[in-house]
Design a protein around this motif. Structure first.
Motif, short mmCIF file in Angstrom:
data_model
loop_
_atom_site.label_atom_id
_atom_site.label_comp_id
_atom_site.label_asym_id
_atom_site.label_seq_id
_atom_site.Cartn_x
_atom_site.Cartn_y
_atom_site.Cartn_z
N TYR A 30 26.22 32.92 39.30
CA TYR A 30 26.89 33.05 38.02
C TYR A 30 26.83 34.52 37.62
N TYR A 31 28.01 35.08 37.38
CA TYR A 31 28.09 36.49 37.02
C TYR A 31 29.31 36.72 36.15
N ASP A 32 29.14 37.46 35.08
CA ASP A 32 30.23 37.87 34.21
C ASP A 32 31.04 36.68 33.71
N GLY A 33 30.35 35.58 33.38
CA GLY A 33 31.02 34.39 32.86
C GLY A 33 31.77 33.58 33.91
N ARG A 34 31.57 33.91 35.18
CA ARG A 34 32.27 33.21 36.26
C ARG A 34 31.29 32.57 37.22
N GLU A 35 31.81 31.67 38.03
CA GLU A 35 31.01 30.95 39.00
C GLU A 35 31.51 31.27 40.41
N PHE A 36 30.60 31.58 41.30
CA PHE A 36 30.94 31.95 42.67
C PHE A 36 30.23 31.02 43.64
N ARG A 37 30.98 30.42 44.54
CA ARG A 37 30.42 29.47 45.51
C ARG A 37 30.29 30.14 46.88
N ALA A 38 29.13 29.92 47.50
CA ALA A 38 28.85 30.52 48.81
C ALA A 38 29.78 29.94 49.87
N VAL A 39 30.33 30.84 50.70
CA VAL A 39 31.17 30.41 51.84
C VAL A 39 30.66 31.00 53.14
N GLY A 40 29.74 31.91 53.07
CA GLY A 40 29.17 32.55 54.25
C GLY A 40 28.00 33.41 53.83
#
Length: 103
Positions: A30-40
């Motif tokens: 979670y960064y800058d109000g966004r969500e990032f999902r691992a792909v590698g």
């Protein structure tokens, strides 16, 4: 963390040092109000836009972008982590006012 937003052609759009938050599993950032999902390994997708990002720990030597990327560009340093980055990570407390570094 070192946060790098990539263009579709693989080039770098934005690079910065910032504080992020991890999910319990570590597969979501979670960064800058966004969500990032691992792909590698180190590679994440923005859950909303699908844009590719790279996340890694900031390096003591300042070569955050890694040796495999040619060229030099500015890396922005978020104000909330500036003192910690320059003092604890880089060991250059005289630079705490610097908002950018070159990677």
């Amino acid at each position: 963390m070192y946060v790098e937003a990539r263009r579709p052609d693989g080039g770098i759009r934005v690079a910065r040092i910032a504080r992020v938050r991890f999910s319990k599993s570590g597969r979501t950032i979670y960064y800058d109000g966004r969500e990032f999902r691992a792909v590698g390994r180190g590679e994440y997708l923005d859950s909303d836009s699908g844009e590719t990002y790279w996340f890694s720990g900031p390096r003591r030597d300042g070569n955050d972008r890694g040796a495999n990327r040619a060229g030099s560009f500015q890396i922005e340093i978020d104000e909330a982590v500036r003192r910690e980055y320059w003092t604890d990570i880089r060991g250059e407390p005289e630079r705490v006012a610097d908002a950018v570094t070159h990677g």
